[in-house]
Scaffold this active site. Structure first.
Site, PDB file in Angstrom:
ATOM      1  N   ASP A 111      89.407  60.741  21.178  1.00 15.71           N
ATOM      2  CA  ASP A 111      88.261  59.924  20.795  1.00 15.71           C
ATOM      3  C   ASP A 111      86.977  60.429  21.429  1.00 15.71           C
ATOM      4  OD1 ASP A 111      89.088  57.963  18.921  1.00 15.71           O
ATOM      5  OD2 ASP A 111      90.347  57.117  20.491  1.00 15.71           O
TER       6      ASP A 111
ATOM      7  N   HIS B  22      96.771  59.305  13.621  1.00 16.08           N
ATOM      8  CA  HIS B  22      97.952  58.903  14.378  1.00 16.08           C
ATOM      9  C   HIS B  22      99.259  59.394  13.804  1.00 16.08           C
ATOM     10  CE1 HIS B  22      94.991  56.758  16.675  1.00 16.08           C
ATOM     11  NE2 HIS B  22      95.859  56.921  17.641  1.00 16.08           N
TER      12      HIS B  22
ATOM     13  N   CYS C 138      94.973  62.282  28.695  1.00 14.81           N
ATOM     14  CA  CYS C 138      96.140  61.987  27.866  1.00 14.81           C
ATOM     15  C   CYS C 138      95.889  62.280  26.385  1.00 14.81           C
ATOM     16  CB  CYS C 138      96.583  60.542  28.050  1.00 14.81           C
ATOM     17  SG  CYS C 138      95.350  59.352  27.532  1.00 14.81           S
TER      18      CYS C 138
ATOM     19  N   GLU D 150      86.843  57.384  26.849  1.00 16.32           N
ATOM     20  CA  GLU D 150      86.876  57.952  25.493  1.00 16.32           C
ATOM     21  C   GLU D 150      85.614  57.630  24.711  1.00 16.32           C
ATOM     22  OE1 GLU D 150      90.377  56.573  23.453  1.00 16.32           O
ATOM     23  OE2 GLU D 150      90.127  54.508  24.095  1.00 16.32           O
TER      24      GLU D 150
HETATM   25  C1  PEP Z   1      92.642  59.563  22.802  1.00 19.46           C
HETATM   26  O1  PEP Z   1      91.742  59.003  22.189  1.00 19.46           O
HETATM   27  O2  PEP Z   1      92.552  60.734  23.224  1.00 19.46           O
HETATM   28  C2  PEP Z   1      93.920  58.882  23.058  1.00 19.46           C
HETATM   29  C3  PEP Z   1      94.796  59.384  23.887  1.00 19.46           C
HETATM   30  O3  PEP Z   1      94.186  57.727  22.394  1.00 19.46           O
HETATM   31  P1  PEP Z   1      94.531  57.595  20.836  1.00 19.46           P
HETATM   32  O4  PEP Z   1      94.810  58.988  20.320  1.00 19.46           O
HETATM   33  O5  PEP Z   1      95.717  56.720  20.726  1.00 19.46           O
HETATM   34  O6  PEP Z   1      93.305  57.009  20.260  1.00 19.46           O
HETATM   35 MG    MG Z   2      91.812  56.864  21.835  1.00 19.76          MG
END
Ligand code: PEP
Ligand code: MG
Length: 755
Positions: free
Chosen positions: A626, A361, A673, A602
């Protein structure tokens, strides 16, 4: 044997230099194996030869002089084949080579094993014996294990050594990590540690030993005062026995004991916080092993005292916003979101850390903020980096320390090119995201991890595809209340209205921890995460849902997204809570229509439950980060397997293509996303597959829009057909690169690796 192994690795690990590490290694191994000779050869890529670096048992004047090509002599053979060689009568081997300097003719038995780190042969470890000794299977296994364990330590020491004794005339050292946020920057390294955490104090070499000693004794004096004060305040309320403990603390801190040890460590070449951490760790380790309850408890006391002294030391010289260099490149073992906040935004130019990977993150945050970042630099020698001039290459995952003039010039040129490209792309930002053959591809942004300039963005996008609500939870010291959340959500919803804003319910767990709600698990990404946590804590989810709904009053642009869905029951349970929240608000006089609700795709299980999901929700949003991690069984945070993590893996592409097809059949609007949507090549693939919208970090918009405006939907579909037939990620990436080159769009992709 395990004990011996562990001890040797620990000792080598604690060595202050490459030379010390090698010397410890050969001495300890010779002793453990009760043999005559132990030597270590390191491979020097500049000479393309193995060089004898240290030995115990051979003539020491041979060190640095005896060198072998790969394949030359027995040592060269081990290096070339990258496998152990065990001989009872070495001189009888056809490849045996005699070096006069070593006095080697006296030794007949030979056992050599390669030292390999991340598939790279670093050198060869050899033991020898005068008489014919058949090193047995146990010996061989021991040496192989030793070499494997030492490889990482050695790689690190080598990197450090490179900085100590530059092998290149210009004194530059290069480090490789995982490219996590694009861009290139030339700046100054600032090494940081989290506050008052003894385990993450970096080793730094003091520039002024007396100053370090002085500030140590001041910090100790302050803690002694605090303890005395506390003991006086508590005198009437605790037993004399407990009170006596304060005397023990005071004594521990007295200059004659802990203080003196730390001072000694400083004089050996460690800065005050590092020296303190070393000494405290040593005591704690010792006390924890003692078979006495009282003493074992003292380990916690020492740790606590150490932390207190450290807090004062860190207070002593805190960096203030104006003491950060102009182009600050933050370097640390691990960089947290809070640490980022400490550097003024205009000075924060780059990020480098030993841990983390491209979809951790902090990487996502860095991309959202447009800060070049390289993570997972496992071999980085933190102690010697502070204040060094560095070039950070966020495209190729490289850090050049004390670069030469020529390289600086080359990078200055690259930076100028980048700026020119950014200017050109900026002109297109207000034009529609539409392909030359008329296909409109809605682009959305991911928000929540950075302050986004809503005003500039709004006319250029179709909405917010993912608002990560974790951040408001991360920056408070407790779960934020309903009003507090509602205020933040309202800002988002109002800022982007009438465009839709997809708000995801709290997705903690994995690598996103809340300081006040720690989750300690062996496999956090497979554990209590996302909807699993919030359904177990309906009180937290209810407050959040109510806050979102309340914030949307009168705007009508809220959409709610559920993360980490694996089971249909989870969707049903979340929807029940949502309906309850709506009823409660209605009872309070706020009448709202149920917002559109979506689930994140995901977890691979959802790919096989699309019909059941489609019957319950209004849209899907693909979390490719994910989905990739779970499909490939590759931890998105682990630099060791970072090279295996690729959203263009044929299996991931096949899953995505199947999903797009099914979603169309089921008439469920589906967007992506994850980070793949913000990669120009990935975006074209997703468009070709038939996804309805792409949501990305704001800084990715210009390149993605430029790609979409230049490549037809027909070509994108063809790109999908071609890549789906390819067996490896490497081929997919190469093909994408070739197509971008044919379309004369190479400048939209990261520059190619040339180092
Ligand atoms: C993902 O898993 O692609 C996602 C958009 O969520 P995060 O990166 O916050 O886990
Ligand atoms: Mg995710």
């Amino acid at each position: 044997m395990l004990d011996v192994l562990r001890r040797i690795v620990q000792e080598v690990n604690g060595a202050r230099s490459l030379e010390a590490a090698l010397a410890t290694m050969v001495r300890r191994i010779r002793k453990a194996m009760q043999t005559d000779v132990c030597s270590v050869y390191l491979f020097d890529p500049a000479q393309d030869r193995l060089v004898l670096m240290d030995t115990i048992g051979l003539h020491t004047q041979a060190v640095g002089h005896v060198t072998l090509r790969l394949g030359e002599g027995l040592v060269g053979l081990v290096g070339q084949r990258e496998e152990p060689l065990n001989l009872e009568d070495a001189p009888a081997h056809p490849l045996f080579r005699y070096f006069k300097e070593t006095g080697e003719e006296r030794f007949s038995s030979f056992l050599g094993v390669p030292i390999i780190h991340q598939r790279r042969m670093l050198g060869v470890l050899v033991v020898q014996q005068k008489d014919n000794r058949r090193y047995d299977e146990g010996d061989e296994a021991f040496l192989v294990t030793m070499a494997a364990q030492l490889a990482g330590v050695l790689a690190h020491a080598l990197a450090t050594g490179t900085l100590n004794r530059p092998t290149r005339a210009d004194g530059m050292a290069t480090f490789k990590g995982v490219a996590a946020s694009p861009g290139v920057i030339i700046g100054e390294a600032v090494v940081i540690a989290p506050p008052a955490d003894l385990d993450s104090v970096p080793d730094l070499i003091p520039t002024d030993v007396d100053y370090e000693v002085r500030r140590l004794s001041e910090a100790i004096a302050q803690v002694r005062n605090e303890i005395r004060g506390a003991s006086e305040r508590l005198a009437s309320r605790i037993t004399t026995q407990e009170l006596a403990l304060f005397d023990v603390y005071e004594q521990m801190l007295a200059d004659a004991s802990l203080g003196q040890e730390v001072e000694k460590r400083i004089r050996e070449g460690q800065w005050a916080p590092g020296a303190l951490a070393d000494v405290v760790r040593r005591h704690v380790k010792y006390l924890e092993r003692v078979d006495d309850d009282y003493l074992r408890e003292r380990a916690a006391d020492i740790r606590d005292l150490g932390r207190r002294v450290l807090a004062h030391l860190q207070e002593e010289n805190p960096r203030t916003p104006d003491t950060y260099p102009e182009r600050c490149i933050l370097v640390g073992d691990e960089i947290s979101v809070t640490m980022l906040g400490e550097v003024p935004r205009e000075k924060l130019a780059g990020l480098v850390s030993i841990r983390g990977s491209s979809t951790s993150h902090v990487a996502i945050l860095a991309r959202a903020m447009g800060i070049p970042t390289v993570l997972g630099m496992v071999d980085l020698p933190l102690p010697r980096l502070n204040s060094a001039q560095v070039i950070l290459d966020g495209y190729r995952g490289r850090l050049f320390v004390r670069p030469g003039e020529e390289l600086i010039k080359r990078y200055q040129h690259l930076i100028a090119e980048e700026q020119a490209l950014a200017k050109v792309l900026e002109h297109e930002q207000d034009l529609p995201s539409c392909t030359p053959d008329g296909h409109v591809m809605p682009l959305m942004v991911n928000t929540g991890l950075a302050v986004d300039a809503v005003g500039v963005l709004k006319p250029r996008i179709s909405g917010v595809g993912l608002y990560r609500t974790e951040v408001p939870f991360m920056i408070t010291e407790r779960f934020p209340g309903e009003q507090e959340q509602a205020r933040l959500y309202r800002e988002q919803l109002e800022g982007f209205a009438p465009l839709p804003v997809v708000m995801r319910t709290l997705d903690i767990g994995g690598d996103k921890d809340l300081p006040y709600f720690p989750i300690n698990e062996a496999n956090p990404f497979l554990g209590w995460r996302g909807i699993r946590v919030t359904l177990d804590h309906p009180e937290v989810l209810m407050v959040q849902l109510r806050a979102m709904l309340r914030a949307s009053d009168g705007l009508g642009n809220l959409q709610i997204l559920l993360p980490m869905i694996t089971n249909i029951d989870e969707v049903d349970a979340a929807l029940r809570l949502l309906d309850r929240a709506l009823i409660e608000l209605a009872e309070e006089g706020i009448q709202l229509a149920r917002p559109r609700v979506g689930v994140m795709i995901e977890v691979p299980a959802t790919l096989y439950q699309l019909e059941a999901l489609a019957a319950r929700v209004d849209f899907f949003s693909v979390g490719s980060n994910d989905l990739t991690q779970y499909l490939l069984a590759v931890d998105r945070n682990n630099p060791r397997v970072a090279e295996l993590y690729d959203s263009c893996h044929p299996a991931v592409l096949a899953a995505l293509a199947h999903l797009a097809q099914e979603a169309t059949r089921l008439r469920v609007p589906t967007s992506v996303c994850g980070e793949l949507a913000g990669d120009p090549a990935g975006a074209l693939l997703l468009m070709g597959m038939g996804f309805d919208a792409l949501s990305m970090n704001a800084p990715s918009l210009p390149r993605v829009r430029a790609a979409i405006r230049r490549v037809s939907l027909a070509s994108a579909r063809d790109l999908v057909d071609q890549t789906l037939a390819m067996p490896t990620s490497r081929e997919v990436r190469a093909y994408l690169g070739k197509c971008f080159s044919d379309w004369q769009l190479d400048h939209l992709l990261p520059p190619k690796d040339e180092h």
